[in-house]
Design an enzyme around this catalytic site. Structure first.
Site, PDB file in Angstrom:
ATOM      1  N   ILE A   7       1.241  -1.741  -0.014  1.00 44.66           N
ATOM      2  CA  ILE A   7      -0.118  -0.698  -0.064  1.00 44.66           C
ATOM      3  C   ILE A   7       0.862   1.315  -0.343  1.00 44.66           C
ATOM      4  CG2 ILE A   7      -1.718   1.590   1.040  1.00 44.66           C
ATOM      5  CD1 ILE A   7      -3.141  -0.819  -0.166  1.00 44.66           C
ATOM      6  N   GLY A   8       2.040   1.069   0.929  1.00 43.66           N
ATOM      7  CA  GLY A   8       2.948   2.851   0.748  1.00 43.66           C
ATOM      8  C   GLY A   8       1.935   3.938   1.644  1.00 43.66           C
ATOM      9  N   ASP A  26       8.889  25.529   9.567  1.00 39.32           N
ATOM     10  CA  ASP A  26       7.023  25.986   9.294  1.00 39.32           C
ATOM     11  C   ASP A  26       5.924  26.965   9.802  1.00 39.32           C
ATOM     12  OD1 ASP A  26       5.469  24.853   7.176  1.00 39.32           O
ATOM     13  OD2 ASP A  26       4.804  23.175   8.445  1.00 39.32           O
ATOM     14  N   PHE A  47      -2.025  10.255   0.239  1.00 40.54           N
ATOM     15  CA  PHE A  47      -1.397  10.883  -0.257  1.00 40.54           C
ATOM     16  C   PHE A  47      -2.169  12.234  -1.117  1.00 40.54           C
ATOM     17  CE2 PHE A  47       3.212  13.604  -1.091  1.00 40.54           C
ATOM     18  CZ  PHE A  47       3.329  13.752  -1.875  1.00 40.54           C
ATOM     19  N   GLY A  48      -2.229  13.711  -1.171  1.00 38.90           N
ATOM     20  CA  GLY A  48      -2.980  14.001  -2.126  1.00 38.90           C
ATOM     21  C   GLY A  48      -2.513  15.613  -1.574  1.00 38.90           C
TER      22      GLY A  48
END
Length: 481
Positions: free
Chosen positions: A211-212, A338, A216-217
């Site tokens: 699946i990893g 950040d 992510f998006g």
């Protein structure tokens, strides 16, 4: 004849995802017409007029899966391709949430988080791990968008997705798919060196089998002027109370995380988000902080209905500067890296606190060498974008962008995508435009903070002195009036 198993190139996958996005926009329009037109809507195409049933059949027959959900995430529409992908009929899913029936329990928090942001007015495009009726896990490429009625009122969301398995080979590294998702949004936020790429590959090969590291998006937020703000998201954004990540971590990563926790335990300041605890499981890292009821400064500034007079705005700027000054004066100094309005949280008394130290590092030498380009480009200093040396002055640049937000109540660079921001700030020396009617004292302070030469930027102690002068100015105005 032997069938070819040619691995698709990045360009081919990008083209496929772009086609998916175009079709999604068309489907969204058609579903809105079907469900909210009081009379059958007919539109001539050549010599043929299509009725509602024709459009519905088109949606059911198209090559991408579609489902529609309401404000409570309950599925209200489910087409035939969705049935084929998941092995579930419309009758089996109707009234249930995607999280209940399609998502592994360990990904449920992330799934609900994406659905919540969709029904709150944001779109999300990327990859997400799901399971079918047989319990098989795989990754879909999908786009979630808010669903509005004819009056513009949010009533749910629309998801269009496709199975990514046909585009993957067993020997293909999972990292390719996540990079393609970034390409699809024309965003590449990580300026990786060779060492960083090796680290990324090691991280992505280990978690959860094939699946990893997902989801992510990219989030986008649309308004009625047609503008979109966009930022990448890889499943480990923080909510008000904690930061969640879902993957296994190397021993070195765990040591670094524990060092961060050890640091946060010692931080005590009224303008620093209070650390309350942490989970250090190798599969679930979680930092728990105090809960601030008003949410992020970004949300407050974007809510035009919230009235903010100039005395309150300057006090917010002072709160942030005090928190950052505390970090920079710490021994050894802490560089946030950040700093942005979404990482600044506001309590019920309007006190602003600096949060999210997930990217912070203790500065042991005279400068901090950054290699991964972590951060958000709208707020990143040009030297970080160019992968050069960075220190406390990089935080000052980011603070300058936050000041610009406080003054204008706008999203920085909302007319550019992140790659364009990287080019404009890092290589063209551009800055957001400051309106002419802004108080010259604000303008001077903002411009000094985002000066191109880092060493020419003020320290937070110097910033606080200038803000105190502004504060006195507004106090005098109030007394006079």
């Amino acid at each position: 004849m032997e069938q070819s198993h040619k691995i698709p190139t990045a360009e081919e996958l990008l083209k496929r995802i772009q086609e998916l996005e175009v079709q999604h926009a068309h489907i969204k329009q058609k579903i809105s017409e079907l469900m909210h037109q009081p009379k059958p809507h007919r539109r001539p195409i050549g010599d043929t007029k299509l009725t509602e049933s024709h459009y519905l059949n088109i949606i059911r027959s198209m090559g991408q899966a579609v489902h529609v959900f309401d404000r409570k995430y309950r599925i209200r529409f489910w087409n035939r391709v969705a049935e084929d992908i998941y092995g579930l009929t419309a009758a089996e899913v109707y009234g249930k949430t995607p999280t209940e029936i399609l998502v592994d329990p360990k990904d449920a928090v992330m799934a609900d988080y994406l659905l919540e942001r969709t029904v709150s007015g944001e779109a999300w495009s990327g990859e997400f791990p799901v399971k079918n009726k047989k319990g098989e896990t795989f990754v879909i490429m999908c786009t979630n968008t808010p669903y509005r009625d004819e009056n513009g009122r949010l009533i749910g969301g629309i998801c269009i997705f496709t199975d990514s398995r046909p585009y993957r080979q067993m020997h293909q590294k999972p990292s390719i798919a996540s990079k393609i998702s970034n390409l699809a949004s024309k965003v590449k936020l990580k300026l990786l060196t060779t060492d960083d790429e090796e680290d990324a590959a090691q991280t992505e090969e280990s978690p959860r089998g094939h699946i990893g590291t997902y989801p992510f998006g990219v989030f986008t937020e649309e308004n009625f002027t047609g503008k979109r703000s966009m930022w990448a998201w890889n499943g480990n954004e923080r909510k008000d109370e904690s930061t969640f990540t879902y993957q296994e971590y190397s021993a070195d990563s765990m040591v670094l995380f524990k060092q961060e926790v050890s640091l946060m335990k010692r931080l005590r300041h009224p303008n620093i988000l209070l650390f309350m605890g942490a989970v250090t499981s190798t599969q679930h890292l979680c930092i728990v902080t105090e809960f601030l009821t008003r949410g992020s400064l970004f949300q407050i500034l974007q809510q035009k209905s919230t009235r903010l007079d100039w005395r309150r705005r300057v006090q917010m700027a002072i709160d942030i500067a005090r928190g950052m000054n505390y970090l920079h004066q710490y021994n050894p100094p802490i560089v946030h890296r950040d700093l942005k309005s979404s990482n600044l949280l506001v309590d019920k008394n309007w006190t602003v606190k600096v949060g999210d130290f997930g990217l912070s590092r203790i500065k042991h030498q005279t400068y901090l060498k950054t290699k991964s380009g972590k951060g958000t480009p709208q707020w990143m200093a040009p030297e970080i974008i160019r992968n050069e040396q960075a220190d406390e002055k990089s935080d000052v640049y980011s603070y300058g962008v936050v000041l610009w937000e406080i003054v204008t109540r706008k999203m920085p660079w909302d007319d550019l995508n992140p790659m364009q921001v990287i080019a404009a700030v890092g290589f063209m020396d551009r800055r957001p435009e400051i309106p002419n009617d802004v108080d010259p004292l604000w303008t001077s302070l903002i411009e000094s903070c985002w000066c191109s030469e880092p060493q020419s930027r003020p320290t937070f102690q110097e910033i606080l002195r200038k803000l105190k002068y502004l504060q006195k100015k507004y106090a005098v105005k109030r007394t006079v009036t």
